[in-house]
Each structure stands twice: as C-alpha cells, then as structure tokens.
Design a protein around this motif. Sequence first.
Motif, PDB file in Angstrom:
ATOM      1  N   ARG A 144      39.739  39.239  27.415  1.00 24.56           N
ATOM      2  CA  ARG A 144      39.007  38.945  28.652  1.00 24.56           C
ATOM      3  C   ARG A 144      38.934  37.460  29.008  1.00 24.56           C
ATOM      4  NH1 ARG A 144      37.552  44.070  28.119  1.00 24.56           N
ATOM      5  NH2 ARG A 144      36.506  45.087  29.823  1.00 24.56           N
ATOM      6  N   PHE A 145      39.967  36.706  28.791  1.00 21.92           N
ATOM      7  CA  PHE A 145      39.970  35.295  29.176  1.00 21.92           C
ATOM      8  C   PHE A 145      40.084  35.174  30.695  1.00 21.92           C
ATOM      9  CE2 PHE A 145      41.820  31.136  29.939  1.00 21.92           C
ATOM     10  CZ  PHE A 145      40.955  30.339  29.207  1.00 21.92           C
ATOM     11  N   ALA A 146      39.294  34.305  31.294  1.00 22.21           N
ATOM     12  CA  ALA A 146      39.251  34.028  32.736  1.00 22.21           C
ATOM     13  C   ALA A 146      38.747  35.221  33.550  1.00 22.21           C
ATOM     14  CB  ALA A 146      40.594  33.539  33.263  1.00 22.21           C
ATOM     15  N   VAL A 147      37.991  36.103  32.909  1.00 27.14           N
ATOM     16  CA  VAL A 147      37.395  37.231  33.617  1.00 27.14           C
ATOM     17  C   VAL A 147      36.312  36.706  34.551  1.00 27.14           C
ATOM     18  CG1 VAL A 147      35.934  39.266  33.330  1.00 27.14           C
ATOM     19  CG2 VAL A 147      37.940  38.947  31.893  1.00 27.14           C
ATOM     20  N   ARG A 148      36.324  37.200  35.763  1.00 29.64           N
ATOM     21  CA  ARG A 148      35.376  36.807  36.817  1.00 29.64           C
ATOM     22  C   ARG A 148      35.448  35.317  37.140  1.00 29.64           C
ATOM     23  NH1 ARG A 148      32.779  41.171  38.450  1.00 29.64           N
ATOM     24  NH2 ARG A 148      32.226  42.787  36.976  1.00 29.64           N
ATOM     25  N   ASN A 149      36.578  34.698  36.860  1.00 30.36           N
ATOM     26  CA  ASN A 149      36.764  33.291  37.220  1.00 30.36           C
ATOM     27  C   ASN A 149      36.618  33.170  38.732  1.00 30.36           C
ATOM     28  OD1 ASN A 149      37.452  30.589  37.362  1.00 30.36           O
ATOM     29  ND2 ASN A 149      39.631  30.937  37.013  1.00 30.36           N
ATOM     30  N   SER A 150      35.776  32.239  39.172  1.00 27.46           N
ATOM     31  CA  SER A 150      35.569  32.089  40.607  1.00 27.46           C
ATOM     32  C   SER A 150      35.865  30.674  41.092  1.00 27.46           C
ATOM     33  CB  SER A 150      34.137  32.486  40.970  1.00 27.46           C
ATOM     34  OG  SER A 150      33.220  31.625  40.324  1.00 27.46           O
ATOM     35  N   GLY A 151      36.544  29.876  40.283  1.00 30.18           N
ATOM     36  CA  GLY A 151      36.893  28.538  40.752  1.00 30.18           C
ATOM     37  C   GLY A 151      37.335  27.589  39.664  1.00 30.18           C
ATOM     38  N   ALA A 152      37.207  27.969  38.425  1.00 28.30           N
ATOM     39  CA  ALA A 152      37.601  27.095  37.318  1.00 28.30           C
ATOM     40  C   ALA A 152      39.117  27.033  37.193  1.00 28.30           C
ATOM     41  CB  ALA A 152      36.997  27.604  36.013  1.00 28.30           C
ATOM     42  N   VAL A 153      39.582  25.963  36.571  1.00 35.05           N
ATOM     43  CA  VAL A 153      40.994  25.799  36.235  1.00 35.05           C
ATOM     44  C   VAL A 153      41.088  25.826  34.716  1.00 35.05           C
ATOM     45  CG1 VAL A 153      42.994  24.283  36.345  1.00 35.05           C
ATOM     46  CG2 VAL A 153      41.447  24.451  38.312  1.00 35.05           C
ATOM     47  N   ALA A 198      46.521  34.976  25.363  1.00 35.07           N
ATOM     48  CA  ALA A 198      45.234  35.667  25.411  1.00 35.07           C
ATOM     49  C   ALA A 198      45.445  37.150  25.153  1.00 35.07           C
ATOM     50  CB  ALA A 198      44.561  35.457  26.763  1.00 35.07           C
ATOM     51  N   GLY A 199      44.342  37.818  24.862  1.00 38.90           N
ATOM     52  CA  GLY A 199      44.381  39.256  24.648  1.00 38.90           C
ATOM     53  C   GLY A 199      44.411  40.016  25.966  1.00 38.90           C
ATOM     54  N   ASP A 200      43.917  41.228  25.925  1.00 39.04           N
ATOM     55  CA  ASP A 200      43.902  42.094  27.104  1.00 39.04           C
ATOM     56  C   ASP A 200      42.933  41.579  28.171  1.00 39.04           C
ATOM     57  OD1 ASP A 200      45.654  43.711  25.727  1.00 39.04           O
ATOM     58  OD2 ASP A 200      44.130  45.172  25.135  1.00 39.04           O
ATOM     59  N   HIS A 201      43.141  42.014  29.391  1.00 35.49           N
ATOM     60  CA  HIS A 201      42.253  41.780  30.535  1.00 35.49           C
ATOM     61  C   HIS A 201      42.264  40.329  31.026  1.00 35.49           C
ATOM     62  CE1 HIS A 201      40.960  45.747  29.384  1.00 35.49           C
ATOM     63  NE2 HIS A 201      40.533  45.285  28.221  1.00 35.49           N
ATOM     64  N   PHE A 202      43.352  39.615  30.859  1.00 36.46           N
ATOM     65  CA  PHE A 202      43.485  38.246  31.361  1.00 36.46           C
ATOM     66  C   PHE A 202      43.282  38.265  32.879  1.00 36.46           C
ATOM     67  CE2 PHE A 202      46.347  34.635  32.621  1.00 36.46           C
ATOM     68  CZ  PHE A 202      45.707  33.615  31.925  1.00 36.46           C
ATOM     69  N   CYS A 203      42.373  37.456  33.376  1.00 39.54           N
ATOM     70  CA  CYS A 203      42.074  37.306  34.807  1.00 39.54           C
ATOM     71  C   CYS A 203      41.501  38.562  35.458  1.00 39.54           C
ATOM     72  CB  CYS A 203      43.293  36.821  35.588  1.00 39.54           C
ATOM     73  SG  CYS A 203      43.887  35.230  35.023  1.00 39.54           S
ATOM     74  N   GLU A 204      40.859  39.398  34.680  1.00 45.10           N
ATOM     75  CA  GLU A 204      40.242  40.600  35.227  1.00 45.10           C
ATOM     76  C   GLU A 204      39.107  40.204  36.180  1.00 45.10           C
ATOM     77  OE1 GLU A 204      38.695  44.759  33.294  1.00 45.10           O
ATOM     78  OE2 GLU A 204      38.004  42.903  32.364  1.00 45.10           O
ATOM     79  N   TYR A 205      39.060  40.814  37.338  1.00 44.92           N
ATOM     80  CA  TYR A 205      38.052  40.561  38.377  1.00 44.92           C
ATOM     81  C   TYR A 205      37.977  39.094  38.812  1.00 44.92           C
ATOM     82  CZ  TYR A 205      36.658  45.243  37.054  1.00 44.92           C
ATOM     83  OH  TYR A 205      36.676  46.579  36.782  1.00 44.92           O
ATOM     84  N   MET A 206      39.065  38.372  38.693  1.00 49.48           N
ATOM     85  CA  MET A 206      39.104  36.966  39.110  1.00 49.48           C
ATOM     86  C   MET A 206      38.983  36.883  40.631  1.00 49.48           C
ATOM     87  SD  MET A 206      42.036  34.313  37.969  1.00 49.48           S
ATOM     88  CE  MET A 206      42.307  32.750  38.729  1.00 49.48           C
ATOM     89  N   THR A 207      38.171  35.941  41.125  1.00 52.57           N
ATOM     90  CA  THR A 207      37.977  35.780  42.568  1.00 52.57           C
ATOM     91  C   THR A 207      38.418  34.421  43.082  1.00 52.57           C
ATOM     92  OG1 THR A 207      35.716  34.989  42.294  1.00 52.57           O
ATOM     93  CG2 THR A 207      36.017  37.372  42.573  1.00 52.57           C
ATOM     94  N   GLY A 208      38.742  33.492  42.195  1.00 50.81           N
ATOM     95  CA  GLY A 208      39.171  32.166  42.609  1.00 50.81           C
ATOM     96  C   GLY A 208      39.611  31.365  41.405  1.00 50.81           C
ATOM     97  N   GLY A 209      40.105  30.164  41.663  1.00 53.99           N
ATOM     98  CA  GLY A 209      40.526  29.293  40.580  1.00 53.99           C
ATOM     99  C   GLY A 209      41.962  29.516  40.165  1.00 53.99           C
ATOM    100  N   VAL A 210      42.327  28.886  39.044  1.00 55.91           N
ATOM    101  CA  VAL A 210      43.696  28.946  38.521  1.00 55.91           C
ATOM    102  C   VAL A 210      43.621  29.162  37.018  1.00 55.91           C
ATOM    103  CG1 VAL A 210      45.886  27.723  38.240  1.00 55.91           C
ATOM    104  CG2 VAL A 210      44.503  27.336  40.287  1.00 55.91           C
ATOM    105  N   ALA A 211      44.409  30.091  36.507  1.00 57.81           N
ATOM    106  CA  ALA A 211      44.503  30.326  35.069  1.00 57.81           C
ATOM    107  C   ALA A 211      45.975  30.327  34.680  1.00 57.81           C
ATOM    108  CB  ALA A 211      43.851  31.648  34.692  1.00 57.81           C
TER     109      ALA A 211
END
Length: 146
Positions: free
Chosen positions: A8-17, A23-36
Amino acid sequence: MAGRAGERFAVRNSGAVAVIEGAGDHFCEYMTGGVAVSLGRVGSNLGAGMTGGVAYVREWAGLNPESVVVRPVPAEDEEELRALIAEHILRTRSRLGAMLLADWDRSLAGFRQVVPVAQVAKPEPPADEVHDAQVGDRVLEGEGRP
C-alpha cells in the motif's frame, strides 16, 4: 527512501511526490494527486481506484485496468521523471537510481506512466471529418460543415 516499501505505498496520495525502489501490492491505490515513482517491481493491484496524479513504474505484477491506463512516458514528462530520479539519488545515494540514470535512454524506454482512465484525453476527430448535428431526437445531416 532507498529500498523497497511494503504493501500500500502511496495509497490515497493527494499531492505528495515520492520515489521508491519497489513496493508490495496496492501501489497508488485510491491516489487522487501527486507523483509516485517506483524504480523497481511493484506488486499486484497497481492503481486500483486511482482518480488523479501520475505514477511511473518499470515492472508490476498486476494492475487495475478499470481504473488506470499504462502507457509509454510522454516526451513532455521525460524530464520530470529524470529529475525525480536524480533528486532521489542525491537524497538517498541510491545505486539503482544511479544505474538507471547512467543509461538513461535505455532506462526511460523501460518506464511506463500510469494515469487514471478519466485523465486520458479522447482523440479529437480529424478536422475535415463531417459530423451530423443532433437536436433532440432529430439528426441534422451535414450540419457543421465549413
């Protein structure tokens, strides 16, 4: 961070870089903004529920095609990706990052950009194509011709 993250890395990210080396499973799950950015492998369910932002990956176990599109890195975004990796190297002394930048053209070809389905622009019809205009339930043939 030099090294891999867990689930779950960067889950629900809303603006972070963020830049990570895998990473494991669920990379960028529910992400709304930012860059990963992941320099290494990520697990399954990449981008599930992603509605904004952008991710860059090189290798993944599985993605959520209902939520995201995976495409080559657009030319206008290549420098941003390169700069993020360069900053990652400065902050972490990442050997993986340094290896990727040392052969940038080859490395860039291996990266893919992940964006939400809704963010992908639909192609414009050719300028010379004639469209019929629709008014209510009626179609007016030839409307809109130059």
